[in-house]
Design a protein around this motif. Sequence first.
Motif, PDB file in Angstrom:
ATOM      1  N   ASN A   1      -6.681  12.716  14.180  1.00 47.53           N
ATOM      2  CA  ASN A   1      -7.251  12.047  13.017  1.00 47.53           C
ATOM      3  C   ASN A   1      -6.534  10.701  12.982  1.00 47.53           C
ATOM      4  N   PHE A   2      -6.794   9.879  13.998  1.00 43.79           N
ATOM      5  CA  PHE A   2      -5.987   8.689  14.287  1.00 43.79           C
ATOM      6  C   PHE A   2      -6.390   7.542  13.362  1.00 43.79           C
ATOM      7  N   SER A   3      -5.408   6.846  12.853  1.00 49.21           N
ATOM      8  CA  SER A   3      -5.639   5.800  11.871  1.00 49.21           C
ATOM      9  C   SER A   3      -6.520   4.672  12.422  1.00 49.21           C
ATOM     10  N   ALA A   4      -7.499   4.257  11.615  1.00 51.09           N
ATOM     11  CA  ALA A   4      -8.324   3.117  11.990  1.00 51.09           C
ATOM     12  C   ALA A   4      -7.533   1.814  11.956  1.00 51.09           C
TER      13      ALA A   4
ATOM     14  N   THR B   1     -13.946   7.781   6.585  1.00 50.49           N
ATOM     15  CA  THR B   1     -12.906   7.700   5.556  1.00 50.49           C
ATOM     16  C   THR B   1     -12.948   8.942   4.683  1.00 50.49           C
ATOM     17  N   ASP B   2     -11.787   9.584   4.498  1.00 59.64           N
ATOM     18  CA  ASP B   2     -11.761  10.802   3.685  1.00 59.64           C
ATOM     19  C   ASP B   2     -11.552  10.460   2.207  1.00 59.64           C
TER      20      ASP B   2
ATOM     21  N   GLU C   1       0.848  -1.188   0.000  1.00 61.31           N
ATOM     22  CA  GLU C   1       0.000   0.000   0.000  1.00 61.31           C
ATOM     23  C   GLU C   1       0.889   1.244   0.000  1.00 61.31           C
ATOM     24  N   PRO C   2       0.425   2.331  -0.611  1.00 64.84           N
ATOM     25  CA  PRO C   2       1.212   3.572  -0.567  1.00 64.84           C
ATOM     26  C   PRO C   2       1.410   4.026   0.882  1.00 64.84           C
ATOM     27  N   ALA C   3       2.544   4.615   1.162  1.00 64.37           N
ATOM     28  CA  ALA C   3       2.821   5.112   2.516  1.00 64.37           C
ATOM     29  C   ALA C   3       1.906   6.285   2.837  1.00 64.37           C
ATOM     30  N   ASP C   4       1.435   6.342   4.080  1.00 63.47           N
ATOM     31  CA  ASP C   4       0.809   7.553   4.606  1.00 63.47           C
ATOM     32  C   ASP C   4       1.934   8.401   5.174  1.00 63.47           C
TER      33      ASP C   4
ATOM     34  N   SER D   1      -8.773   6.203   6.655  1.00 64.59           N
ATOM     35  CA  SER D   1      -9.870   5.951   7.580  1.00 64.59           C
ATOM     36  C   SER D   1      -9.445   6.299   8.999  1.00 64.59           C
ATOM     37  N   ALA D   2     -10.306   7.059   9.688  1.00 75.17           N
ATOM     38  CA  ALA D   2     -10.031   7.494  11.056  1.00 75.17           C
ATOM     39  C   ALA D   2     -10.793   6.629  12.046  1.00 75.17           C
TER      40      ALA D   2
END
Length: 278
Positions: free
Chosen positions: A176-179, A209-210, A121-124, A215-216
């Motif tokens: 905005n903490f990662s789910a 999810t934005d 997956e692409p990096a956040d 996803s938060a």
Amino acid sequence: MTWVSVVQLGSGADRGANLEAIEKSLRTAAGAGSAFAFLPEASIYRGPYDPAYVEADDGPALRRIAGLARELRLAVVLGGAWTPSGDAAHAYNSCLVFDRSGRIAARYRKVHLFRLDRTDEPADDEAAFTAPGDDTAVVRAGDITLGLSICYDLRFPALYRNLAAAGATVLSVPANFSAYTGPAHWEALLRARAIENLCYVLAPAQIGTDSTGFSAYGHSLVVDPWGTVVARADDAPAVLTVDLDPEAVRVRRNELRSLQHDRPDVYAHPARIEELDG
């Protein structure tokens, strides 16, 4: 005693809709008698980085929040918004504290920038569009002293010890903490920061999810100085209103004097390395 409201939002890319949700939440907080309202990170806009949404202090969204603070006589902690850094490609992620006259009384620029690398997956990577801050801040407000932080900062306990050493009795952790990490880490880390520093911890969070696919986790929390969760939200918009008791902080710090037993003079030196099979 100080009544405060911790707001959970599901912000997205529509700033107008976000500001309407913010206003509704602030009016709820004021109606409940709160002196402070705490908004999550990315309250005004949550989506792909866009320099058009980087606002100076007199920007339209910040003016609207200032006007609400002034109208409602409510101090507002805006958990995180893009503000100018001098580099159009990299804004600060700033927590702004509005006093009851609508003045920006304090600001903190996020020091630790989130990165998550998952297989295939692409990096956040927040650093791709965000400039890091380089100082910390506390706000004296009547019976409480508020220590400022933002989201990923939660993983760095030395920051919160710095805030407690400066007098913080309440730690603000808008997020905005990662789910992805939230179910395992969110509550555990918030309770740990409260226990370590014998502080209240207030954690307003985003849900949903934005438009980037992030996803938060939600689950906003209020934790007392003994590490007990005294209020929590689930995965829907919410306003949690609680009464903070400064005496509870004093009592717990008198019972357990761990803040006085810190040894920064020792921690400043690298650990001695010994060989078991030398």
